[in-house]
Design a protein around this motif. Structure first.
Motif, PDB file in Angstrom:
ATOM      1  N   SER A  40       0.829  -1.202   0.000  1.00  0.00           N
ATOM      2  CA  SER A  40       0.000   0.000   0.000  1.00  0.00           C
ATOM      3  C   SER A  40       0.866   1.255   0.000  1.00  0.00           C
ATOM      4  O   SER A  40       0.608   2.208  -0.740  1.00  0.00           O
ATOM      5  CB  SER A  40      -0.914  -0.013   1.229  1.00  0.00           C
TER       6      SER A  40
ATOM      7  N   GLU B  69      -8.837  -3.689  -6.361  1.00  0.00           N
ATOM      8  CA  GLU B  69      -8.323  -3.617  -5.004  1.00  0.00           C
ATOM      9  C   GLU B  69      -7.623  -2.304  -4.716  1.00  0.00           C
ATOM     10  O   GLU B  69      -7.264  -2.014  -3.600  1.00  0.00           O
ATOM     11  CB  GLU B  69      -7.349  -4.774  -4.731  1.00  0.00           C
TER      12      GLU B  69
ATOM     13  N   TRP C 206      -9.525   1.987  -3.167  1.00  0.00           N
ATOM     14  CA  TRP C 206      -9.519   2.694  -1.877  1.00  0.00           C
ATOM     15  C   TRP C 206      -8.519   3.826  -1.861  1.00  0.00           C
ATOM     16  O   TRP C 206      -8.663   4.785  -1.107  1.00  0.00           O
ATOM     17  CB  TRP C 206      -9.182   1.724  -0.751  1.00  0.00           C
TER      18      TRP C 206
ATOM     19  N   GLU D 267     -12.495   5.372   7.115  1.00  0.00           N
ATOM     20  CA  GLU D 267     -13.264   4.513   6.242  1.00  0.00           C
ATOM     21  C   GLU D 267     -14.759   4.538   6.517  1.00  0.00           C
ATOM     22  O   GLU D 267     -15.544   4.353   5.606  1.00  0.00           O
ATOM     23  CB  GLU D 267     -12.775   3.067   6.377  1.00  0.00           C
ATOM     24  N   GLU D 268     -15.158   4.804   7.748  1.00  0.00           N
ATOM     25  CA  GLU D 268     -16.556   4.560   8.062  1.00  0.00           C
ATOM     26  C   GLU D 268     -17.269   5.731   8.719  1.00  0.00           C
ATOM     27  O   GLU D 268     -18.430   5.637   9.036  1.00  0.00           O
ATOM     28  CB  GLU D 268     -16.679   3.307   8.938  1.00  0.00           C
TER      29      GLU D 268
ATOM     30  N   TYR E 141     -10.359  -6.294   8.637  1.00  0.00           N
ATOM     31  CA  TYR E 141      -9.268  -5.428   8.201  1.00  0.00           C
ATOM     32  C   TYR E 141      -9.360  -5.195   6.697  1.00  0.00           C
ATOM     33  O   TYR E 141      -9.613  -6.113   5.923  1.00  0.00           O
ATOM     34  CB  TYR E 141      -7.907  -6.048   8.533  1.00  0.00           C
ATOM     35  N   SER E 142      -9.137  -3.953   6.287  1.00  0.00           N
ATOM     36  CA  SER E 142      -9.155  -3.618   4.867  1.00  0.00           C
ATOM     37  C   SER E 142      -7.835  -4.024   4.233  1.00  0.00           C
ATOM     38  O   SER E 142      -6.902  -4.478   4.902  1.00  0.00           O
ATOM     39  CB  SER E 142      -9.381  -2.118   4.690  1.00  0.00           C
ATOM     40  N   SER E 143      -7.745  -3.835   2.924  1.00  0.00           N
ATOM     41  CA  SER E 143      -6.509  -4.185   2.215  1.00  0.00           C
ATOM     42  C   SER E 143      -5.348  -3.305   2.629  1.00  0.00           C
ATOM     43  O   SER E 143      -4.191  -3.642   2.396  1.00  0.00           O
ATOM     44  CB  SER E 143      -6.725  -4.070   0.698  1.00  0.00           C
ATOM     45  N   THR E 144      -5.623  -2.155   3.257  1.00  0.00           N
ATOM     46  CA  THR E 144      -4.558  -1.271   3.730  1.00  0.00           C
ATOM     47  C   THR E 144      -4.060  -1.657   5.112  1.00  0.00           C
ATOM     48  O   THR E 144      -3.117  -1.067   5.606  1.00  0.00           O
ATOM     49  CB  THR E 144      -5.072   0.182   3.787  1.00  0.00           C
TER      50      THR E 144
ATOM     51  N   ARG F 119     -11.778  -1.912  10.211  1.00  0.00           N
ATOM     52  CA  ARG F 119     -13.081  -1.333   9.894  1.00  0.00           C
ATOM     53  C   ARG F 119     -14.022  -1.600  11.068  1.00  0.00           C
ATOM     54  O   ARG F 119     -14.490  -2.726  11.256  1.00  0.00           O
ATOM     55  CB  ARG F 119     -13.630  -1.936   8.607  1.00  0.00           C
TER      56      ARG F 119
ATOM     57  N   GLN G 241     -17.526  -3.262  10.386  1.00  0.00           N
ATOM     58  CA  GLN G 241     -17.423  -4.665   9.995  1.00  0.00           C
ATOM     59  C   GLN G 241     -17.108  -5.531  11.207  1.00  0.00           C
ATOM     60  O   GLN G 241     -17.653  -6.629  11.364  1.00  0.00           O
ATOM     61  CB  GLN G 241     -16.339  -4.842   8.930  1.00  0.00           C
TER      62      GLN G 241
END
Length: 665
Positions: A89, A225, A228, A243-244, A520-523, A527, A530
């Motif tokens: 990332s 992917e 983001w 993120e949220e 967990y996000s891809s970064t 979250r 979630q």
């Protein structure tokens, strides 16, 4: 405003020479420098293996490259796979930052750009990091037959990424002519206020600027992917809120905003200062892990530190908890540490009794009483034998104070209005609902939860402990049914009807399997919403197991029961484990599911693996007590199965046999 100069100053040339000389330094000097590396740099620079200038709030390297500068140990640091994802990332962010820099430099050097607008976007002059520059590819340019040593140093993306192909600037139609009307560029500015390194207020503004420079091209291919990055690449806000969009003013805390230097204002004796420091540095982070995820820093700045400053009873409670944590984690033995525990425990009780006699400061008394109940869930070993007042005796006093303060009434509101539930009432509700299952009683405020469930309003439980409010309300109803059955106040037919009705209510809260995913996000960012969905799923399955156990003549060997336990075990895969995970936030569901597991159930192997990943942390607090209780339940129930008696062993009966008075939440 003048345009940028294209000539290289003697100073810029001179800065290259010392680097060559440095490269010829003796190996012994280089080795000596390697052994003097700082360990206090930001985790982003440590991951990149770059030198960090350790700038306050944000180091220079992260600021210039548009990276998130993290001095606090991030969640991804302890997981190799998440480290790899974070590194990739960061590479992508640096690519895009450098490409934007290169594009801005090309655009500002064009003569058709009005000087007054040439600085609307960042240029290479914005960055002062010498390592991020090299010679520009003017030798091969169609407009420059030879290399001009008077041009400024610039970063050549193709030197490092030859696989990315983009047309030269002079052949790209996008740069041949500029439009007669300027472009409008929206720039988002985010400001975060910090008090004692604690994030508090966060504001965002969007400004619109005009520029004749065209927007940069898209040299990198777009993959799903990578989407983001467009939103979070330059976001310097909190990792969780980026993120949220969480509401950071959700709770109505009993104290005002954080003070400028709260720890310095806490009055303690010099002999107790180490206990206070240990509590703030090591115990505080264990107490409200889900609240810390949802509202980063609020547990510290708006709940605990203000109470330590203004509430002497609360302070003595925390010092006693700190001594218990020291004793259990560092293996301290002897009269001194036991004396510290009992001295502050006695002082807290004395302060509490004096305040009750005065019949004043009810909010502070409630705050201290809830602290004495709840903080024990984070520290101590199961075998601690020092005398103490049972948690439910404290809660009886807390219940009286809650009613006197009319907090249940304060929680009843219009479900459409913006709500700020009282924090102390939310904490009391958490203890009340799950604590009632420990005792086989109905929750003290069951009527309030029932009414709130019907109105669809919130109590703040989801933000505080992870499980959605509606699910906790249903667990309260199941606890009422459990108490009714234990008191023989209902016959089997009525019991089965109510079990069926509550089962249908649980069905209405079910979600699709697609809504459950790794939190967990891809970064590598967590979250929170979630995580809450995953934890609610865990509590829902535990509630079903709890409800099924109330069926007359229920057996853990029943296929329906074992199917629920297996589903529970599978859902555990979506809850992060280890020291930085959230196993200690699902103690009650683990107890309920584990008590119905069989010797060959996959649950026992899964729990053993999660205990191993927690390490020594699995021995302390409610998690350690839950493990100890399950071991005793399994020992007795497995022995009953081997003898052929088929007797069901209830975990509450085991607690009563052993004289354990645990609050496992």
């Amino acid at each position: 405003m003048s345009t940028q100069s294209t000539g290289q100053t003697p100073k810029a040339v001179a800065t290259v020479a010392p680097k060559a000389a440095t490269a010829k330094a003796s190996p012994s000097k280089a080795a000596a420098k390697m052994h003097r590396r700082s360990r206090s740099g930001c985790f982003t620079c440590r991951l990149r293996r770059k030198k960090c200038d350790e700038g306050k709030n944000q180091c220079k390297a992260c600021k210039h490259l548009g990276l998130k500068c993290e001095y606090k140990r991030p969640m991804w640091w302890s997981n190799n796979e998440q480290r790899k994802q974070q590194k990739e990332s960061i590479k992508n962010i640096i690519k895009r930052t450098k490409l934007s820099e290169k594009t801005a430099q090309i655009g500002t050097s064009n003569a058709g750009t009005p000087p007054g607008l040439s600085h609307s976007l960042p240029t290479s002059a914005t960055y002062s990091e010498a390592t991020a520059r090299t010679r520009a590819p003017s030798v091969d340019s169609q407009s420059s037959p030879g290399y001009d040593f008077n041009q400024p140093l610039s970063y050549d993306y193709h030197d490092y990424h030859p696989h990315i192909v983009s047309p030269p600037c002079d052949t790209n139609v996008q740069y041949q002519t500029f439009p007669t009307t300027p472009y409008e560029v929206d720039i988002k500015t985010t400001r975060q206020m910090f008090v004692n390194d604690i994030p508090t207020r966060r504001d965002s503004t969007i400004s619109t600027y005009s520029t004749f420079q065209p927007p940069p091209p898209h040299p990198l291919p777009s993959y799903p992917e990578d989407e983001w990055i467009n939103e979070n690449i330059y976001d310097t806000g909190d990792m969780f809120s980026a993120e949220e969009g969480l509401d950071f003013d959700f709770f109505d805390f009993s104290h005002g905003g954080p003070q400028a230097s709260q720890q310095a204002l806490i009055q303690v004796d010099d002999s107790d200062r180490p206990l206070l420091d240990h509590f703030i540095d090591n115990v505080l982070r264990l107490i409200f892990p889900i609240l810390e995820v949802n509202q980063h820093g609020s547990a510290r700045s708006e709940v605990i530190l203000p109470a330590l400053e203004s509430n002497r009873c609360y302070l003595h409670c925390c010092l006693s908890i700190s001594a218990i944590h020291l004793k259990s984690t560092r293996g301290l033995q002897g009269e001194q540490i036991d004396s510290d525990i009992m001295r502050h425990r006695y002082a807290a009780i004395t302060e509490l009794c004096e305040a009750l006699k005065l019949d004043a400061n009810h909010l502070q008394i409630l705050e201290a009483t809830l602290g004495m109940i709840f903080f024990q869930c984070s520290v101590g070993r199961p075998g601690d034998a020092l005398p103490d007042i049972p948690w439910h005796s404290h809660f009886e006093a807390a219940t009286s104070l809650v009613r006197k303060l009319e907090l249940p009434h304060a929680m009843m509101h219009d479900s459409n209005a913006k709500v700020h539930p009282p924090f102390n009432m939310t904490l009391a509700s958490w203890i009340d609902i799950l604590g009632a299952t420990m005792l086989g009683r109905s929750p003290q405020f069951a009527d309030t939860y029932r009414e709130k469930n019907q109105s669809g309003s919130t109590s703040g439980l989801c933000e505080l402990m992870g499980c959605e409010d509606s699910m906790m309300y249903l667990i309260s109803e199941i606890a009422c049914l459990d108490a009714l059955k234990a008191g023989n106040g209902i016959n089997d037919m009525q019991l089965c009807q109510l079990i069926g009705s509550l089962g249908q209510s649980l069905d209405t809260t079910e979600v699709t399997p697609e809504s459950l995913a790794w939190p967990y996000s891809s970064t590598g960012a967590l979250r929170p919403r979630q995580l809450s969905r995953n934890m609610t799923s865990i509590f829902r399955l535990a509630a079903r197991i709890y409800l099924c156990s109330l069926v007359p003549h229920a057996s853990k060997a029943d296929p329906t029961m074992q199917g629920l336990v297996e589903r529970f075990t599978s859902s555990l895969q979506l809850i992060p484990h280890g020291p930085d995970g959230f196993d200690r936030s699902i103690v009650w569901p683990l107890l309920i599911a584990g008590s119905q597991s069989t010797p060959h159930s996959s649950f026992r192997q899964t729990l053993a693996g999660r205990i191993a990943s927690l390490g020594e942390h699995a021995e302390f607090g409610s998690f350690g007590r839950m493990v100890r209780l399950l071991q005793e339940v399994w020992c007795q129930s497995d022995e009953a199965d081997r003898s052929g008696s088929g007797q069901n062993v209830h975990w509450r009966d085991v607690m009563q046999q052993k004289g354990w008075d645990f609050l496992l939440i």
